[in-house]
Design an enzyme around this catalytic site. Structure first.
Site, short mmCIF file in Angstrom:
data_model
loop_
_atom_site.label_atom_id
_atom_site.label_comp_id
_atom_site.label_asym_id
_atom_site.label_seq_id
_atom_site.Cartn_x
_atom_site.Cartn_y
_atom_site.Cartn_z
N ILE A 152 37.32 40.89 34.67
CA ILE A 152 36.80 40.42 35.96
C ILE A 152 35.70 41.41 36.21
CG2 ILE A 152 37.40 40.33 38.44
CD1 ILE A 152 39.00 38.48 36.11
N GLU A 153 34.35 40.77 36.21
CA GLU A 153 33.25 41.55 36.43
C GLU A 153 32.32 41.14 37.44
OE1 GLU A 153 31.15 42.05 32.70
OE2 GLU A 153 32.98 42.30 31.60
N ILE A 154 32.33 39.93 37.81
CA ILE A 154 31.42 39.32 38.98
C ILE A 154 32.24 38.52 40.22
CG2 ILE A 154 29.49 39.07 37.52
CD1 ILE A 154 30.27 36.12 37.08
#
Ligand SMILES: *[C@@H]1O[C@H](CO)[C@@H](O)[C@H](O)[C@H]1NC(C)=O
Ligand SMILES: *[C@@H]1O[C@H](CO)[C@@H](O)[C@H](O)[C@H]1NC(C)=O
Ligand SMILES: *[C@@H]1O[C@H](CO)[C@@H](O)[C@H](O)[C@H]1NC(C)=O
Length: 405
Positions: A152-154
């Site tokens: 989960i990055e953005i």
């Protein structure tokens, strides 16, 4: 009896084998984001990887129609990606755990609420894990992934811990649902911090790249090692992996030359009790550089390196384990043979007894056939009532008389 001994011997061997398979040399690899990296089956057939992570399901949550992106490997809008089921099963048959990664650096994904987290969990369970749903709702066919990877990055950081709990609630001893995560190395991770503090994650591959300040840079390993320690100490459950780019091109920064890795980094981080291995981004770059292969075989060409000693120690350890396995197997075989002998001997004995019985009865027959038996009356008459005149001597069993005709 034999069965019980064999059973416990087998169990013993299986346990040993498990402890061997659990050795901390594991490499996890991301697959699916590059063209020209070969099929999933080819990736697993190299025998270099223990974990393969399919990237990515990058559209989901908050009412977004879920969609998968596997570069040019297959078109998710057709049924093409369903053929991946065969590849996934091929990998699993080799003991490789296969994860589906959700998230990534590019996509539309977020969790709007607890209900949304539940909805996404149901979708993942029914479409990629052990849940039931019609074939049309399984984008990658009927193969059951070993687990879900959180990259989960953005997204806003909310509700990921709820998604982790919902997913993990499907885990049973018979069929575990594994969870992994790929946080960035700045601690704690901005998106996954809460999720990771649930301690529900079995594998955490920390990205020590594209993250200046906690990665390798300009010959200096200290930032990376300090960050590693923070991660290793903070995670009470699960294993921690060193996430690295498999080539210079695979990331903007953070690439670690293999010799630096095996001499200055691995010997240090392997001391962490929860060290699991190395994660590489991605199969494509690993094929270009042979990075994973180098990790495994590098050091012993340079005999003076510490890591070579480490490798030797490791080999030594394996050697010992195999010795124990060998002794265990020999013990099992000896037990088996002994028991077999016991049973055979017992059988033979009962047969011998039978033969003896027969012999005795044969003797009796012969006795009654060949030795004449006289009645007391005729013996009395013949010996003239045992008269001392007819007595000829004394035998072991009594006096002997002459028969008077
Ligand atoms: C629940 O998830 C499905 C995908 O499985 C999606 O189509 C639907 O819009 C979601 N519902 C809500 C209320 O977000
Ligand atoms: C995100 O959603 C928008 C609007 O639906 C879409 O145009 C875009 O392609 C999506 N991005 C990705 C990476 O799927
Ligand atoms: C969910 O979608 C709505 C409308 O499309 C948007 O306003 C909201 O910010 C989104 N929520 C999250 C958590 O992404």
């Amino acid at each position: 009896m034999i069965r019980r001994i064999l059973h416990s011997s087998l169990l013993f061997l299986l346990l040993l084998e498990n402890s061997i398979a659990d050795s901390n040399d594991d490499i996890a690899i991301y697959w699916g984001q590059n063209d020209g990296e070969g099929t999933l089956t080819e990736t697993c057939a190299t025998g270099r990887y223990s974990y393969v992570i399919l990237a990515f399901l990058n559209n989901f949550g908050n009412g977004t129609v879920p969609a998968i992106n596997l570069a040019s490997h297959c078109d998710p809008l057709t049924d093409e990606c369903k053929t991946l089921s065969t590849d996934i099963k091929n990998c699993q048959m080799q003991g490789i755990k296969v994860f589906l990664s959700i998230g990534g650096a590019d996509g539309n994904y977020s969790l709007a609420s607890s209900d949304d987290a539940k909805n996404v969990s149901d979708y993942l369970w029914n479409s990629f894990l052990g849940g039931k749903s019609s074939p049309s709702l399984r984008p990658l066919g009927d193969a059951v992934f070993d687990g879900i990877d959180f990259d989960i990055e953005i997204s806003p950081p909310q509700h990921w811990e709820e998604l982790a709990r919902y997913l993990k609630s499907h885990s049973t001893p018979a069929r575990k649902v594994y969870l992994s995560a790929a946080p960035q190395c700045p601690f704690p991770d901005a998106e996954l911090g809460n999720a990771l503090s649930t301690e529900l994650f079995d594998y955490v591959w920390v990205q020590f790249y594209n993250n200046p300040g906690c990665e390798y840079a300009d010959g200096d390993v200290n930032d990376l090692l300090n960050s590693w320690n923070q991660w290793a100490i903070s995670l009470k459950n699960g294993k921690v992996f060193l996430g690295l780019p498999a080539s210079r091109e695979a990331a903007s920064d953070g690439y670690v030359p293999v010799n630096v890795l095996v001499t200055d980094i691995l010997p240090v981080i392997k001391k962490s009790p929860n060290y699991g291995g190395v994660m590489l981004w991605t199969t494509y770059y690993d094929i270009q550089t042979g990075y994973s292969n180098s990790i495994k075989s590098f050091s012993c060409t340079q005999q003076n390196h510490n890591e070579c000693k480490g490798n030797d120690e490791h080999k030594g350890k394996k050697w010992w384990i195999w010795l124990i396995v060998g002794v265990g197997a020999a013990f099992a075989i000896i037990c088996f043979v002994l028991c077999l002998c016991c049973v055979l001997r017992r059988k033979e004995n009962s047969q011998v007894d039978g033969k003896l019985d027969k012999k005795i009865s044969l003797t009796e027959e012969r006795t009654s056939n060949e030795v004449k038996v006289f009645s007391f009356e005729s013996t009395t008459a013949a010996s003239n009532s045992f008269s001392s005149i007819n007595k000829v001597g004394e035998g072991d069993f009594g006096p002997v008389y002459k028969v008077v005709q």
